[in-house]
Design a protein around this motif. Structure first.
Motif, PDB file in Angstrom:
ATOM      1  N   PRO A  11       0.747  -1.215   0.031  1.00  0.00           N
ATOM      2  CA  PRO A  11       0.061   0.108   0.094  1.00  0.00           C
ATOM      3  C   PRO A  11       0.979   1.282   0.033  1.00  0.00           C
ATOM      4  CG  PRO A  11      -0.977  -1.518   1.513  1.00  0.00           C
ATOM      5  CD  PRO A  11       0.551  -2.302   1.033  1.00  0.00           C
ATOM      6  N   ALA A  12       1.866   1.281   0.774  1.00  0.00           N
ATOM      7  CA  ALA A  12       2.857   2.634   0.628  1.00  0.00           C
ATOM      8  C   ALA A  12       3.470   2.819  -0.789  1.00  0.00           C
ATOM      9  CB  ALA A  12       3.930   2.249   1.528  1.00  0.00           C
ATOM     10  N   PHE A  13       3.681   1.664  -1.411  1.00  0.00           N
ATOM     11  CA  PHE A  13       4.233   1.865  -2.896  1.00  0.00           C
ATOM     12  C   PHE A  13       3.008   2.405  -3.820  1.00  0.00           C
ATOM     13  CE2 PHE A  13       4.791   0.157  -7.071  1.00  0.00           C
ATOM     14  CZ  PHE A  13       6.081   0.774  -7.479  1.00  0.00           C
ATOM     15  N   VAL A  17       3.159   5.926  -5.551  1.00  0.00           N
ATOM     16  CA  VAL A  17       3.240   6.079  -7.126  1.00  0.00           C
ATOM     17  C   VAL A  17       1.890   6.934  -7.439  1.00  0.00           C
ATOM     18  CG1 VAL A  17       2.563   5.115  -9.355  1.00  0.00           C
ATOM     19  CG2 VAL A  17       4.065   4.055  -7.653  1.00  0.00           C
ATOM     20  N   ALA A  18       0.835   6.883  -6.689  1.00  0.00           N
ATOM     21  CA  ALA A  18      -0.439   7.572  -6.974  1.00  0.00           C
ATOM     22  C   ALA A  18      -0.014   9.274  -6.467  1.00  0.00           C
ATOM     23  CB  ALA A  18      -1.556   7.319  -6.219  1.00  0.00           C
ATOM     24  N   LEU A  19       0.562   9.446  -5.416  1.00  0.00           N
ATOM     25  CA  LEU A  19       0.723  10.864  -5.200  1.00  0.00           C
ATOM     26  C   LEU A  19       1.593  11.563  -6.244  1.00  0.00           C
ATOM     27  CD1 LEU A  19       1.361  10.711  -1.420  1.00  0.00           C
ATOM     28  CD2 LEU A  19      -0.485  11.894  -2.499  1.00  0.00           C
ATOM     29  N   LEU A  49      -6.917   6.569  -4.422  1.00  0.00           N
ATOM     30  CA  LEU A  49      -6.411   7.347  -3.408  1.00  0.00           C
ATOM     31  C   LEU A  49      -7.440   8.635  -3.437  1.00  0.00           C
ATOM     32  CD1 LEU A  49      -3.954   8.270  -1.648  1.00  0.00           C
ATOM     33  CD2 LEU A  49      -3.344   9.294  -3.820  1.00  0.00           C
ATOM     34  N   ALA A  50      -7.882   9.228  -4.430  1.00  0.00           N
ATOM     35  CA  ALA A  50      -8.943  10.077  -4.502  1.00  0.00           C
ATOM     36  C   ALA A  50     -10.264   9.899  -3.573  1.00  0.00           C
ATOM     37  CB  ALA A  50      -9.205  10.670  -5.869  1.00  0.00           C
TER      38      ALA A  50
END
Length: 54
Positions: A11-13, A17-19, A49-50
Motif C-alpha cells: 500500500p505504501a508503494f 506512485v499515486a501521489l 487514493l482520491a
C-alpha cells in the motif's frame, strides 16, 4: 516474449506512485516506466487514493 509474473504491491508503494501522479510533474508513461507498472494501474491507484481521501 516472456510472461510477466503478478506483483503484489505494498500500500505504501501504491500511495507513493499515486501521489507522484497527482503532482503532475511527470506523465503517466514516464511514471510507469520509472516504477515498472502499467499506466492503467497508476490511474486505478490514483482513483482509489482520491476516493479514500474523500
Amino acid at each position: 516474449m516472456t510472461k510477466r509474473t503478478r506483483h503484489n504491491h505494498a500500500p505504501a508503494f501504491k500511495a507513493k506512485v499515486a501521489l507522484a501522479a497527482l503532482k503532475g510533474e511527470k506523465t503517466l508513461a514516464e511514471l510507469a516506466q520509472l516504477y515498472d507498472v502499467h499506466p492503467n494501474q497508476i490511474t486505478s491507484w490514483k482513483a482509489q487514493l482520491a476516493e479514500g481521501a474523500a
